[in-house]
Scaffold this active site. Sequence first.
Site, short mmCIF file in Angstrom:
data_model
loop_
_atom_site.label_atom_id
_atom_site.label_comp_id
_atom_site.label_asym_id
_atom_site.label_seq_id
_atom_site.Cartn_x
_atom_site.Cartn_y
_atom_site.Cartn_z
N LYS A 86 24.39 71.16 83.71
CA LYS A 86 24.49 69.79 84.09
C LYS A 86 22.97 69.25 84.68
O LYS A 86 22.45 68.30 84.31
CB LYS A 86 25.62 69.50 85.07
CG LYS A 86 25.69 67.78 85.00
CD LYS A 86 27.16 67.52 85.90
CE LYS A 86 28.44 67.97 85.02
NZ LYS A 86 29.56 67.69 85.90
N ARG A 157 29.15 66.49 91.83
CA ARG A 157 29.92 67.29 90.66
C ARG A 157 29.28 68.74 90.57
O ARG A 157 28.12 68.95 91.05
CB ARG A 157 29.32 66.62 89.54
CG ARG A 157 29.80 65.10 89.32
CD ARG A 157 29.23 64.60 87.97
NE ARG A 157 29.35 62.96 87.86
CZ ARG A 157 30.23 62.57 87.15
NH1 ARG A 157 31.19 63.12 86.60
NH2 ARG A 157 30.36 61.10 86.99
N GLY A 166 36.45 71.14 83.01
CA GLY A 166 37.73 70.92 83.68
C GLY A 166 37.93 71.90 84.44
O GLY A 166 38.88 71.82 85.27
N MET A 168 35.85 73.09 87.21
CA MET A 168 35.21 72.96 88.45
C MET A 168 35.64 71.46 89.13
O MET A 168 36.31 70.96 88.62
CB MET A 168 33.64 72.86 88.29
CG MET A 168 33.48 74.64 87.67
SD MET A 168 33.51 75.84 89.06
CE MET A 168 32.50 75.57 90.15
N ARG A 400 25.64 67.92 77.33
CA ARG A 400 25.90 69.19 77.08
C ARG A 400 26.22 69.70 75.83
O ARG A 400 26.64 68.82 75.10
CB ARG A 400 26.87 69.89 78.08
CG ARG A 400 28.47 69.40 77.91
CD ARG A 400 29.24 69.69 78.88
NE ARG A 400 30.37 69.07 78.84
CZ ARG A 400 31.41 69.32 79.61
NH1 ARG A 400 31.37 69.69 80.87
NH2 ARG A 400 32.73 68.57 79.47
N HIS A 520 41.38 66.61 79.10
CA HIS A 520 41.31 68.01 79.33
C HIS A 520 41.97 68.98 78.63
O HIS A 520 41.47 69.74 78.07
CB HIS A 520 42.10 68.37 80.87
CG HIS A 520 42.09 69.53 81.34
ND1 HIS A 520 43.09 70.39 81.21
CD2 HIS A 520 41.32 70.58 81.88
CE1 HIS A 520 43.13 71.62 81.59
NE2 HIS A 520 41.97 71.67 81.97
N ARG A 631 42.58 105.92 56.23
CA ARG A 631 43.21 106.93 57.04
C ARG A 631 44.60 107.44 56.10
O ARG A 631 45.59 106.50 55.98
CB ARG A 631 44.06 106.15 58.20
CG ARG A 631 42.76 105.86 59.25
CD ARG A 631 43.13 104.55 60.13
NE ARG A 631 43.39 103.41 59.55
CZ ARG A 631 43.28 102.19 60.05
NH1 ARG A 631 42.94 101.99 61.27
NH2 ARG A 631 43.22 101.20 59.25
N ARG A 686 39.28 109.72 55.17
CA ARG A 686 39.68 110.81 56.28
C ARG A 686 40.82 111.52 55.96
O ARG A 686 41.98 111.05 55.54
CB ARG A 686 39.63 110.08 57.57
CG ARG A 686 39.83 111.04 58.68
CD ARG A 686 40.09 110.11 60.11
NE ARG A 686 41.53 109.68 60.19
CZ ARG A 686 41.84 108.64 61.08
NH1 ARG A 686 40.86 108.71 62.20
NH2 ARG A 686 42.95 108.37 60.93
N GLU A 815 33.69 112.48 67.09
CA GLU A 815 34.73 111.76 68.15
C GLU A 815 35.09 112.75 69.40
O GLU A 815 35.78 112.49 70.19
CB GLU A 815 36.27 111.45 67.20
CG GLU A 815 36.76 112.50 66.29
CD GLU A 815 37.65 111.99 65.36
OE1 GLU A 815 38.64 111.09 65.96
OE2 GLU A 815 37.62 112.49 64.41
N SER A 834 30.24 109.36 61.07
CA SER A 834 30.96 108.18 61.40
C SER A 834 31.78 108.47 62.85
O SER A 834 32.50 109.50 63.03
CB SER A 834 32.01 107.84 60.35
OG SER A 834 32.80 106.71 60.73
N GLY A 836 34.26 108.02 65.58
CA GLY A 836 35.57 107.64 65.75
C GLY A 836 35.63 107.07 67.41
O GLY A 836 35.84 107.93 68.40
N ASN A 838 37.40 105.36 69.24
CA ASN A 838 38.21 105.25 70.14
C ASN A 838 38.81 106.67 70.69
O ASN A 838 38.78 106.76 71.85
CB ASN A 838 39.73 105.12 69.03
CG ASN A 838 39.43 103.82 68.55
OD1 ASN A 838 38.98 102.70 69.03
ND2 ASN A 838 40.31 103.66 67.24
N ASP A 839 38.61 107.65 69.77
CA ASP A 839 38.78 109.01 70.48
C ASP A 839 37.69 109.61 71.36
O ASP A 839 37.78 110.34 72.39
CB ASP A 839 38.97 110.13 69.47
CG ASP A 839 40.64 110.14 69.07
OD1 ASP A 839 41.38 110.04 69.79
OD2 ASP A 839 41.01 110.67 67.80
N CYS A 901 33.70 103.51 63.10
CA CYS A 901 34.92 103.22 62.30
C CYS A 901 35.99 103.00 63.23
O CYS A 901 37.21 102.87 63.01
CB CYS A 901 35.46 104.05 61.25
SG CYS A 901 35.76 105.95 61.64
N TYR A 922 26.06 101.17 59.24
CA TYR A 922 26.88 100.33 59.45
C TYR A 922 28.24 100.41 60.49
O TYR A 922 28.31 101.16 61.46
CB TYR A 922 27.81 100.69 57.93
CG TYR A 922 28.50 101.93 57.88
CD1 TYR A 922 30.03 101.98 58.34
CD2 TYR A 922 27.88 103.08 57.51
CE1 TYR A 922 30.73 103.23 58.38
CE2 TYR A 922 28.71 104.39 57.61
CZ TYR A 922 29.99 104.29 58.07
OH TYR A 922 30.73 105.48 58.07
#
Length: 945
Positions: A86, A157, A166, A168, A400, A520, A631, A686, A815, A834, A836, A838-839, A901, A922
């Site tokens: 602002k 303000r 909305g 603050m 803004r 709001h 998978r 896989r 992984e 690739s 993995g 997550n693991d 992946c 990728y």
Amino acid sequence: MKISSVALALIASVSVDAFVPAHLAFQSHHPTNTVGFTPTALGVATSSTAAAQSLGLQNPPITLFGKGHGTYSGSESEAKALLGGKGANLAVMSSIGLSVPPGFTLTTECCDGYCNRWDAQLPEELWEEVVSSVKTIEDAMKCEFGSSTNPLLLSVRSGAAISMPGMMDTVLNLGMNDVVCEGLVKKSGNERFAWDSYRRFLEMFGNVVLEIPRSAFEEEIDDVKYEKGIYEDSDLSATDLQEVVERFKSVYAKNNLSFPQDVQDQLKLAIGAVFRGWMGDRAIKYREVENIRNLLGTAVNVQAMVFGNMGDSSGTGVCFTRDPNNGENTLFGEFLINAQGEDVVAGIRTPKPISELDDAMPDVYAEFKSNTDILEKHYGDMQDVEFTFQEGKLYMLQTRTGKRGGEAAVKIAVDLVEEGFVTKEEAVLKVLPEHLDQLLHPRFADVESKEYQSSVMASGLPASPGAAVGRLAFTNEKVVENKKDGIPSIMVRDETSPDDVEGMYGSEGILTARGGMTSHAAVVARGWGRPCICGCNSISVDEEKGELTVTMEDGTMKVFKEGDFISLNGNTGEVLDGKQLVAPPAISGDLKTFMDTVDEIRTVDVLANADTPNDAKEARKNGANGIGLCRTEHMFFQPERISKVRQLILGDEGQQESALDELLIYQREDFEGIFKEMDGLPVTIRLLDPPLHEFLPSLEDEEIVSDLAKQLGSTIDELKDQIKESEEVNPMLGLRGCRLGITKPAVIEMQTRAIIEAALNAIDAGVDAKADIMVPLVGKVEEFRVQAALIRSVAAKVFEERGQKCDFKIGTMIEIPRAALTAHEIAQEADFFSFGSNDLTQMTFGYSRDDVGSFLPTYLEKGILLDDPFVTIDTEGVGQLIKMTVENGRKVKPSLKIGVCGEHGGDPRSVKFFCNEAGLSYVSCSPFRVPIALLAAAQAAVTKD
């Protein structure tokens, strides 16, 4: 009525300097950091550098704006970091010649000092700078702050670097007291205006600064209107408003508080309240939801008041320079005659559309339209503008970048390129991942059908587009409870307030009885992509009873209880009875144009995690460049297939061979369908990865156990013993992945044969099948060698049997941390990597992904973790393993294809890391998140150093 300890701390206070809110023990939610640029970077008239040094700040604590100030020469991003959005934009509007009421900005560094170093007080050196800056406003306005004859009123303000609509605090008409009010009556000649301004200030100051609930004031003014037989606030006379002022003062007294008549005390307390608001619950929650971090705090903007409530030639409004719902290049906003700004956004009165301002005040409208054109040209984006006109003179109060829905974001980006305002690269940055997410959500299937039309009960203002179906919920708490239980909610209120942020975020859609298109509820809902309908006059909300009453078109009434289903069409403003049918969206029109631009700019491929031909079809429709993870175990969970997998695990040798023969048919058919859908694109398959116990039935499921025992020719007790023997103490680190393939090679032989035969069948059908076979959970290169040799051996047999060959690649998932550490060895054998993720995250942290919920919320709350590492990649730990793997793998094979992946492949912040820092080829994600990953990849390319 319960009043907070903040307010109680003011009782009988004799010195504003001694004001320290009792309940505040400020703890920084971020490391104390600094804004590293010089005091001259902004080119804005500033307070002294000596004050900055005395206060321990890097920059002067105050900057000025308005006519004669705001000459703008520095970086806008730096300005926003220091002055807030602002304050920076006020400086810009001043510099480009727009009519901006004069004022000054206390920097975000001051907020950081107030919250973390100054014990929630304004140091004397800073206060002296504030007093000096007020004098510059007095000189510009030719008024005096606190004068009984020629008074100056101020607004106070907040304004952080990132817009938080909305969330603050704002205080208007600051400087009013009994003496000033009388002086304002004489100066303006408008008794009603003066008393209206006084009552507004009493309410806002009491609520924002002293934390008296707003409802306490609303009850009093509602009582006066009821007694006078009046519906609108604007119908109250000067005498009525004097009575309201006295009643508002009594609200202070009822709470053992006294209203400060000293205007200097008012200003000091208001500035402190805005700084405190940065650490308030609703602001913190909003930052958590929006993932806003690493900001010093909010700036405070103190500005001369201009008045929209001085009669029929005055007014106020809020306007977007383009339609924030659909992106059309037309002004979209509202205004009120004889009103102040909070009347428009709070939903207290229903405003008029901005187009009617051309009829009511044509000169004001023409100047305003010209100003919005100037602002769009300067910023190269749609703007959200606040304005006031006082006795026919227009003032620009704020601009803004406007919050917008997904459809609007895409159209605006496309149009801005066509209009020559921005480049394609700049346009790509104007669409957020969540915007695409909104467009990829379902919409109502057939709005022209009789079933749909007959379900329409009421209509309001279409404040935020999209379709929402859910159960009625009237409170934040109910929405949160429903969300935990997996129940979709429609939040219904008379009007929302910033305190409703948690419920609004957790709901599927929002319905309010009052408020306009810039209220709001509307602004926040659009920013979060929640369908929203406001100003629905035909509904009545009883939150205490938990009832929604709808007055139908024929005058009858229908009552809904909390928990009943309704549907909202945010595109049309229609409220519908029950659960309406929704349909998936399509990538076409402006979205297709935009995604074509995204494809031109991105430098990495985006693949999809797809396990069936239907998934593959959806992925390709959404723009995937292939399949990064198929998978195979997910193909086994259909009832007729899982019984064969169980036979494979628990049967004798003959039964196992029979099961493999049948599973071969299923797998080959699935792979062939996927190859056909992905014609010409790579398909990464896989091999079987999860622990075998995941396929086995629960011992408590007597019916399935009994059927399986008959299938295998064993007794129930014998089968139960077998199932128990198959259980592992820590199955995720047990017999799974390549370990399963090495110990049970027949499974890998079957899967390899299915893949190769499917590829050959597809090729025979004219399909360009590209098979990449991926070995999971490799930790040692020897494991990969064993599996790769087996795969090549089976492929050779199939080629010999069929008398034809096809190309295929063999790679591995990285992984396990040991695989990352020995990537140089594995790269000598593998065709591709690739991650993995997550693991890899699970094993690097030592966190069980399935059990992390027991401690993760605490870790996030205490700042031990800034993000859920299973959602956003941990760049400092897991990310370093990824970078090391890429570097070492490509030392062996410079052109080695490396991707990811895991779930992180669809997370925009993770994608930026994978593209710009890790150098992956990728990313792969869910078919439905492909467009989001494509956008993230393009944005990464644009922002890459």
